[in-house]
Every structure is written in structure tokens, then in C-alpha cells.
Motif scaffolding. Structure first.
Motif, PDB file in Angstrom:
ATOM      1  N   GLN A   8       0.834  -1.195   0.000  1.00  0.00           N
ATOM      2  CA  GLN A   8       0.000   0.000   0.000  1.00  0.00           C
ATOM      3  C   GLN A   8       0.872   1.250   0.000  1.00  0.00           C
ATOM      4  N   ASP A   9       0.448   2.259  -0.756  1.00  0.00           N
ATOM      5  CA  ASP A   9       1.063   3.580  -0.697  1.00  0.00           C
ATOM      6  C   ASP A   9      -0.027   4.608  -0.436  1.00  0.00           C
ATOM      7  N   ALA A  10       0.260   5.869  -0.636  1.00  0.00           N
ATOM      8  CA  ALA A  10      -0.692   6.930  -0.301  1.00  0.00           C
ATOM      9  C   ALA A  10      -1.965   6.877  -1.145  1.00  0.00           C
ATOM     10  N   LEU A  11      -1.902   6.201  -2.290  1.00  0.00           N
ATOM     11  CA  LEU A  11      -3.065   6.125  -3.169  1.00  0.00           C
ATOM     12  C   LEU A  11      -3.844   4.827  -3.010  1.00  0.00           C
ATOM     13  N   GLY A  12      -3.353   3.908  -2.185  1.00  0.00           N
ATOM     14  CA  GLY A  12      -4.074   2.661  -1.975  1.00  0.00           C
ATOM     15  C   GLY A  12      -3.230   1.437  -2.227  1.00  0.00           C
ATOM     16  N   GLU A  13      -3.898   0.303  -2.395  1.00  0.00           N
ATOM     17  CA  GLU A  13      -3.216  -0.970  -2.556  1.00  0.00           C
ATOM     18  C   GLU A  13      -2.741  -1.178  -3.992  1.00  0.00           C
ATOM     19  N   VAL A  14      -1.597  -1.876  -4.096  1.00  0.00           N
ATOM     20  CA  VAL A  14      -0.995  -2.162  -5.399  1.00  0.00           C
ATOM     21  C   VAL A  14      -0.521  -3.615  -5.409  1.00  0.00           C
TER      22      VAL A  14
END
Length: 458
Positions: A8-14
Motif C-alpha cells: 500500500q502507498d498513499a493512493l491505496g493498494e498495489v
């Protein structure tokens, strides 16, 4: 079947390939920029890793990073700079203009390597990127990578110069027709022709050396917009000290961070001097091609090494393939420089947003020119053979040699002598003897080609 993990980063799951050492921001960049399939040069990645290692040591000195966490970053960065993880930096060179994607790619790989090697869980921004911004880090890495490769380029230019000079000395006694506008001119020694090429290369080498020295000031310490927000005032100087010990390259903090981050002017100047070398190589190779032309209907003054059959339809034909390859390569370098020049215009406000392209083009130009100088020296110049009989025959028929008579007979009479000799296809000496009061002995002395290549000497 390929397996994945989720981060996960600041924009959501990857979703990320299970075996990848990079993280979510790298994965997003891979998905966002499927453009050329060409990643940033490994040489640049190695330089960037060296800065990360030096930054960690500087932050540890400043008391901002615990020793064990510093060592984890250093160990991971050193593995990257040694080339052991090149395949973990796949982001396309055509990406965000600041190179942030590549910076975060580096941060994420260091985090994963550190976890594997020491078990520590580092933060890619708060610790690996501590005191840095892509906006000052990537320009610094461009300068470092360029300066690291520059010595080998200079050595390659010197090698080509030395090969040309050595070959020229073999022909010190050989006089040939000079040519201007591709037309016959007064005599020149082959050694003198070679010395001209060598001097051009020396001039190009000196210009490159000078513009490389202008790359020493770097943007590091300016962080986002040049103000140095969120970095320690001593961070840049300490980091550059560590970097000098690690890389052997002495960089200095730019006196004005706003200029250093908003422009790539120094890179553009260096690239322009690489273009200058490419132009010299094109001139040199075109001269060689013309001198080698023939063997029956061309100049046929020299013979370049026969390296491969030249035609799929004409048996026995051999072409000047090295010269042709170097001309194409040099043309490509000129194109790369044009792109760097256009990139230098793209510094809107506090950031130039063409940094990855500048990094890639400088790397490619250096690599291409280094290889060009080596190959041209070893596969073409070193093996040149001279066709002495052809050179002597051409020289003996050259009517422009009558220029040597101008001080005694005047321009107008010499012009008439030359025109009559050409019209009647007769030797200049015979026509000059008819049209002037000079004796045969005087004419032979005045028209001796060798002294004409050494005016002002006894």
C-alpha cells in the motif's frame, strides 16, 4: 503461475510481483509509462545508489539516523552500485520529468534489500530519502554519473589522437595534392593532413574537459524548490564529503540552488561539446572515405582495412564500413544533443522537468563516442595503407602547383599557364617554360612539391 503480493502507498493498494525488490510506487510507474521499453542507464542507477549510501552516512553523522539503520541503507546501496540488482530498476526513461519514479524505485529496493539483509524495516521516504528530494537528488546523480564516465571518454579520444599521430609519422615524407572545395589545390604532406585531424581532436578533448569541470557544483541540499526545506543545513556538505570518498569524484554544493534545480545549463554545455567531438569524427571519417574511394575511379590515395564483403550483389566489393558506422553514430550523438538542448528550455519556475531524458542522452552520447574513438583507431586508422604510386601520379598532374610561380611571374600569367596546361593536357613545367623567361632549372626548383609544404624554411 506468477504470484503477487499486495502493498500500500498513499493512493491505496498495489499488486506487485512476489519476487520484485521494488514497491508500490515503482509498480505504478511501470503501469503508467509503458512507452519505450528503455530503462534508465545502469551507470546512472549506480551513481544514484552511491548518493543514497553517502546520504545515509551524512544523516548518521548528524544524529538523524541510527547507526544500524544507516548501515542497512549503506549495505543495500553498495550492492546496487556494484550492479547486483540492475534488473530491479525497470522504469521507462520517459516518466515523471523530475525522475521521482526512479528515486522512489531506488528507495523501495533499498528498503527490501535492507529487510532481507538485516531484518530491519526501513521507511523509503522518512529514512532512505531523509534530507533529499528527487528535485535535488536526480540532478546531482546526473552530474556524478557524467563525471564518472568522462575520464574513459577522454582516454579514448587520446587513444585516437595517438593512433593518428603515429600513422601520420609513417608518411612524413609523402607529399600529395591538397584539396579545397573538393578541387585540386597546392601540395600538402600526408603527415600534415593527419596532424590536422589530431589537432581537431585535441581541441574537442580540451573543450569536453573544461565543460566537465563545470559539472562539479550540484543541486543537493536544495530539496524541493531550492530553499533546503526539511534538510539539515550541513547535510549536503557532509553527504558530498562521503560521496567523494566513495566515488572519487569531488562535487560541491551549488552556490545558488534555485539555478541548479531550475536548469540543466551545465549539462547542456557539456552535451554541446560532445556534439563538437561528433562533428570532428564525421569530418575525419568523410575525409577517409574520399581518400579511400576507388579503387579505380576514385581518389585511391589510401586503402582502409578490408573488414567484410561490401555487397550482396557485386562480388569483390569492399566498403569503408567503420567510417560509415562512425558517421551514423556521430549523427545520433548530434540528435541526442539537440534533445538535451531542447530539454534545457524546460525549466519552468523552480524545476526542470526533462531530467530523465538528459540523464539518458548524456550517458548514451558518452558511451557512443567512447566506443567510436576506440573502434575508429583500432579498426580503421591503425591499418591504413598508402598507395604511393597513385599519390605521385596525381601530384605530377596537378596544374595548381603553378601557384608556386606567382611570386616570380604574377597571378595573371600563372593563371594563363594553368589554363593552357589543362587545355592541352601538358605538364606545367613545359608550358611555363614556353610562356615565361624562367629556365628549366629554375622552374624545377620552384615547382618541387616537397619544399612547397614547408614555406619559410630553407
Amino acid at each position: 503461475m506468477k504470484s503477487y503480493r499486495t502493498e500500500q502507498d498513499a493512493l491505496g493498494e498495489v499488486r506487485i510481483p512476489q519476487q520484485a525488490l521494488y514497491g508500490p510506487q515503482t509498480q505504478r510507474a511501470l503501469e503508467n509509462f509503458p512507452l519505450s521499453g528503455t530503462p534508465m542507464p545502469c551507470h546512472f542507477i549506480h551513481a544514484l545508489a552511491q548518493i543514497k549510501s553517502s546520504a545515509a552516512r551524512a544523516n548518521q553523522q548528524l544524529g538523524l539516523l541510527a547507526e544500524e539503520r544507516c548501515q542497512a541503507i549503506v549495505q543495500a546501496a553498495e550492492a546496487i552500485s556494484a550492479g547486483r540488482h540492475d534488473d530491479q530498476f525497470p522504469i521507462d526513461l520517459f516518466q515523471t520529468g523530475s525522475g521521482t519514479s526512479t528515486n522512489m524505485n531506488m528507495n523501495e529496493v533499498i528498503v527490501h534489500l535492507a529487510k532481507q539483509q538485516s531484518g530491519l524495516l526501513l521507511h523509503p521516504n522518512d529514512e532512505v530519502n531523509l534530507g533529499q528530494s528527487s528535485n535535488d537528488l536526480i540532478p546531482t546523480a546526473i552530474h556524478l554519473a557524467t563525471l564518472q564516465r568522462n575520464p574513459s571518454l577522454l582516454q579514448a579520444i587520446s587513444h585516437l589522437q595517438e593512433t593518428i599521430s603515429a600513422k601520420g609519422e609513417e608518411f612524413a615524407d609523402l607529399v600529395k595534392c591538397g584539396r579545397t572545395h573538393l578541387m585540386d589545390a597546392v601540395p600538402i604532406r600526408l603527415e600534415q593532413e593527419f596532424s590536422g585531424w589530431s589537432a581537431q581532436l585535441e581541441d574537442a578533448r580540451e573543450r569536453i574537459q573544461h565543460s566537465a569541470s563545470e559539472l562539479s557544483p550540484v543541486a543537493l541540499g536544495g530539496t524541493a524548490v531550492g530553499t533546503g526545506l526539511n534538510t539539515h543545513p550541513r547535510f549536503a556538505s557532509l553527504c558530498l564529503q562521503q560521496l567523494a570518498e566513495l566515488s572519487g569524484v569531488m562535487l560541491t554544493e551549488a552556490p545558488n540552488h534555485f539555478a541548479a534545480q531550475a536548469s540543466v545549463d551545465r549539462c547542456a554545455a557539456y552535451s554541446a561539446d560532445l556534439r563538437g567531438l561528433a562533428q570532428v569524427l564525421i569530418k575525419l571519417c568523410n575525409d577517409l572515405r574520399l581518400m579511400n574511394s576507388g579503387p579505380v575511379c576514385g581518389f585511391n590515395e589510401i586503402t582502409l582495412p578490408a573488414l567484410q564483403p561490401g555487397s550482396s550483389i557485386m562480388p569483390g566489393k569492399v566498403n569503408p564500413v567503420i567510417c560509415e558506422a562512425i558517421i551514423m553514430l556521430s549523427t545520433q550523438v548530434i540528435g541526442l544533443d539537440t534533445a538535451v538542448g531542447l530539454s534545457a528550455q524546460s525549466g519552468q519556475f523552480q524545476l526542470n522537468t526533462m531530467l530523465p531524458l538528459v540523464a539518458y542522452n548524456l550517458d548514451q552520447s558518452q558511451l557512443l563516442l567512447h566506443n567510436a574513438c576506440r573502434v575508429l583507431a583500432d579498426k580503421a586508422i591503425a591499418g591504413i595503407a598508402v598507395n604511393r604510386q597513385q599519390i605521385a601520379q596525381s601530384l605530377s598532374r596537378n596544374p595548381v602547383i603553378a601557384t608556386a610561380l606567382v611570386p616570380r611571374l604574377g597571378y595573371d600569367l600563372c593563371a594563363r599557364i594553368i589554363h593552357r596546361a589543362m587545355e592541352q593536357q601538358r605538364p606545367i613545367l613545359a608550358v611555363a617554360q614556353e610562356m615565361s623567361d624562367l629556365s628549366e632549372q629554375e622552374l624545377r626548383q620552384l615547382l618541387d612539391p616537397e619544399p612547397l609544404t614547408r614555406p619559410g624554411t630553407e
